[in-house]
Write a protein that holds these residues in place. Sequence first.
Motif, PDB file in Angstrom:
ATOM      1  N   SER A   1       0.842  -1.196   0.000  1.00  0.00           N
ATOM      2  CA  SER A   1       0.000   0.000   0.000  1.00  0.00           C
ATOM      3  C   SER A   1       0.873   1.241   0.000  1.00  0.00           C
ATOM      4  CB  SER A   1      -0.919   0.014   1.219  1.00  0.00           C
ATOM      5  OG  SER A   1      -1.608   1.250   1.318  1.00  0.00           O
ATOM      6  N   SER A   2       0.415   2.254  -0.715  1.00  0.00           N
ATOM      7  CA  SER A   2       1.135   3.529  -0.728  1.00  0.00           C
ATOM      8  C   SER A   2       0.850   4.361   0.516  1.00  0.00           C
ATOM      9  CB  SER A   2       0.750   4.329  -1.974  1.00  0.00           C
ATOM     10  OG  SER A   2      -0.629   4.669  -1.954  1.00  0.00           O
ATOM     11  N   ASP A   3      -0.135   3.944   1.347  1.00  0.00           N
ATOM     12  CA  ASP A   3      -0.497   4.675   2.572  1.00  0.00           C
ATOM     13  C   ASP A   3      -0.751   3.648   3.676  1.00  0.00           C
ATOM     14  OD1 ASP A   3      -1.395   6.421   4.517  1.00  0.00           O
ATOM     15  OD2 ASP A   3      -2.670   7.575   3.157  1.00  0.00           O
TER      16      ASP A   3
ATOM     17  N   MET B   1       1.596  -6.832  -5.991  1.00  0.00           N
ATOM     18  CA  MET B   1       0.540  -5.896  -6.334  1.00  0.00           C
ATOM     19  C   MET B   1       0.769  -4.590  -5.580  1.00  0.00           C
ATOM     20  SD  MET B   1      -1.637  -7.453  -8.445  1.00  0.00           S
ATOM     21  CE  MET B   1      -0.130  -8.007  -9.212  1.00  0.00           C
ATOM     22  N   ASP B   2       1.258  -3.585  -6.285  1.00  0.00           N
ATOM     23  CA  ASP B   2       1.499  -2.279  -5.676  1.00  0.00           C
ATOM     24  C   ASP B   2       0.239  -1.433  -5.814  1.00  0.00           C
ATOM     25  OD1 ASP B   2       4.076  -3.014  -5.086  1.00  0.00           O
ATOM     26  OD2 ASP B   2       4.950  -2.071  -6.869  1.00  0.00           O
ATOM     27  N   VAL B   3      -0.395  -1.117  -4.675  1.00  0.00           N
ATOM     28  CA  VAL B   3      -1.658  -0.383  -4.647  1.00  0.00           C
ATOM     29  C   VAL B   3      -1.377   1.072  -4.313  1.00  0.00           C
ATOM     30  CG1 VAL B   3      -3.938  -0.197  -3.598  1.00  0.00           C
ATOM     31  CG2 VAL B   3      -2.903  -2.458  -3.949  1.00  0.00           C
ATOM     32  N   GLY B   4      -1.793   1.959  -5.213  1.00  0.00           N
ATOM     33  CA  GLY B   4      -1.696   3.391  -4.966  1.00  0.00           C
ATOM     34  C   GLY B   4      -3.066   3.958  -4.662  1.00  0.00           C
ATOM     35  N   ILE B   5      -3.219   4.672  -3.537  1.00  0.00           N
ATOM     36  CA  ILE B   5      -4.532   5.188  -3.128  1.00  0.00           C
ATOM     37  C   ILE B   5      -4.425   6.668  -2.792  1.00  0.00           C
ATOM     38  CG2 ILE B   5      -5.413   2.990  -2.274  1.00  0.00           C
ATOM     39  CD1 ILE B   5      -4.628   3.794   0.513  1.00  0.00           C
ATOM     40  N   GLU B   6      -5.536   7.359  -2.968  1.00  0.00           N
ATOM     41  CA  GLU B   6      -5.691   8.735  -2.531  1.00  0.00           C
ATOM     42  C   GLU B   6      -6.895   8.793  -1.610  1.00  0.00           C
ATOM     43  OE1 GLU B   6      -5.872  11.599  -5.608  1.00  0.00           O
ATOM     44  OE2 GLU B   6      -4.013  10.937  -6.601  1.00  0.00           O
TER      45      GLU B   6
END
Length: 701
Positions: free
Chosen positions: A300-302, A364-369
């Motif tokens: 996760s990016s966060d 699996m690289d997950v980018g979230i905002e």
Amino acid sequence: MPLAAQDQATDAALEDLIPDSAVENPQDWAIEEFGQGPDETDLGGEEIDELDPETPLDDSPEISVQWPDDLQLSPIEIDLPEEDIQFADLDVAGPDVAFTEADLVRLNDSLTLGFPQLDPPFTERGDFVERFEALSTIEELDGDGENIAQLAARAREDEELLAELLRVYGFYDGRIVRSIGTTAPGGASANDGATPNPTVRFDVIPGERYRFGAIDLGALAMAPDAETLRRAFEIESGEPMQSDRIETERFDLDTALGEFGYAFARIDEPQLLIDHERNEGDLTMPVTPGGKYVFGAVTSSDEDFLSGDHLATIARFDPGDIYQRSLELDLRRAITATGLVSSVTIDPREVSAPRGDEPGVVAMDVGIERADLRTIAGAIGYGSEEGVRVAASWEHRNLFPPEGALKVRGILGTQEQLLGVGLRKNNFGGRDRILSLDAYASTIDSPAFDANTAGLLATYERRSTLLFQKPVSWSIGVELVATDERPPAVNGVAAPRSTFLVAGIPGFIQLDTTDDLLDPTEGFRVSANLSPEVSRNRGTQSFYLRARTDASTYRRVTDSVVVAGRVAFGAIPGTELENIAPSRRYYAGGGGSVRGYGFRQIGPRDTLGDPSGGRSVVEGAIEARIRTGLFDGAVSVVPFLDAGSVSPDVIPDFEEIKLGVGVGLRYYTGFGPLRVDVGVPLNPGPNDSPVAVYVSLGQAF
């Protein structure tokens, strides 16, 4: 340099008539051939007046040239397809070719398609006509009163469209014969004086259909699953050609690559080379599989907001499972469904490359905002018998990460007031599973009872959502209730209160095959609620089971009519009616029950005529949801018939069956239908109003 007559493309008879000497020196040839021309003595000695070039000739001398009897002209040929194609009878009339016995398809008053080719048959004709009709510029007119000039301009566009469609279906040598004319409108005779309608007819001559020749799929044969992947691309050499099939099969092959572990597969643009000598098309579509992979970790990016470990519990795959693109897309949808992110991206990242028969590993690289996490919501409902009901709530959806929500809610209504605080943990212990704790205090002042209640409810459930409607939903929980209740006041005099302490284990299960959660048109739903309970009141302890089953079915009769039906049965076996708190008994009546009657107004009544509730209930309803053309089809008219009966016994006695009939309106919005129902009781009691009105969100069932 003069051109010799025999060098020109001239018939042999004309070459004999006009030799080369006539071309080189016409005057000498004429004297030699026909003799000296007339002189002054031949004209009786009269002088010939000199002609004024500005004065037209009044009397032109006659010139006669003998037409050669042996002159033959080449016949006029009509360029039709190959000899092995058979046609219906045809007439050659004027510049156009009219096929007198062609199969005709009339699309409108201005447009007709003719199909004169008999053999080989045009097997794709039905689909061909349907696609042309959808794209035709003439079809759009459909009696708009166009003139011939307008029709001719559109006819040229449609002729090009027909030729293009023929090529799509593999008829690269096809021809289109166009003819434009007029017809009397409505079948009238031309002598009636009616203004003729301009018409156009296209005769479609597809000719021979081309076939797929060589098929080159690049490095696909090098993949370990080459045979299985090749079967996904269902185009073989020798099959009839249809160019738009290529994109369809390319998509299917790409899907198969993504489902068999090829995380980085690539398919280049297809190229189709047409060979008119072979009547074939060779297809080249380079495929680069790129090796097989298995799932690795989810990152996760966060991490402080939605950690990778938590996202891994949402995913429907485990590390070591063969990579599937559909599971990657499913994870993205699930993260979106949390309501906590405004955008999400997932990028496969190679951790280790494939070696021999060993697949590689892909993370699996997950980018979230982050999205706005606080929500204020409200709803207003009205029933003419139960009054106004206003509900509002405030929620923080990630106060306790990950996915730990706090919700404060309240109800202010004519008969009900409530204040509650809830905690909820989404995706707890698995995908789509929710752990919730709800504490509330409420007051209810209804015609059936007056209750002051405090309760605590803990549940663990798996429910359907708007994004993920599930065929099976369930919940299990624990409920603790303390309620102080009394019958309605009589002439302003309050009855004595009675306190009930209740503990229960409520359970719920539902089977759902419908096509939509809020507005179903097909399928059915069957649900069951079971709650074993223990109740203590005035030193008496009672054990009983509250049970209820609901079933509904939906069927689309036409494109604009859906018929829906519902039945329900509930019973409370185990103890007598007086040992059950009035708020936990069964009642009927209202917008979600039997329309036309007040909320909880159907059932046994006490000596003062007030509803006392029962231990069994039976309900049924049928309605037709009829779409209208109002507001672009957003409005429906809904006639309905409801019925219900409540009995003090566990087995329904059906001593009194209440019927309600009415009509409603539905206005369809992006979040569900708005409902307004007006019901009339068919067999009202002395306390029932002649008309009842209900306003809410969603269908009645």
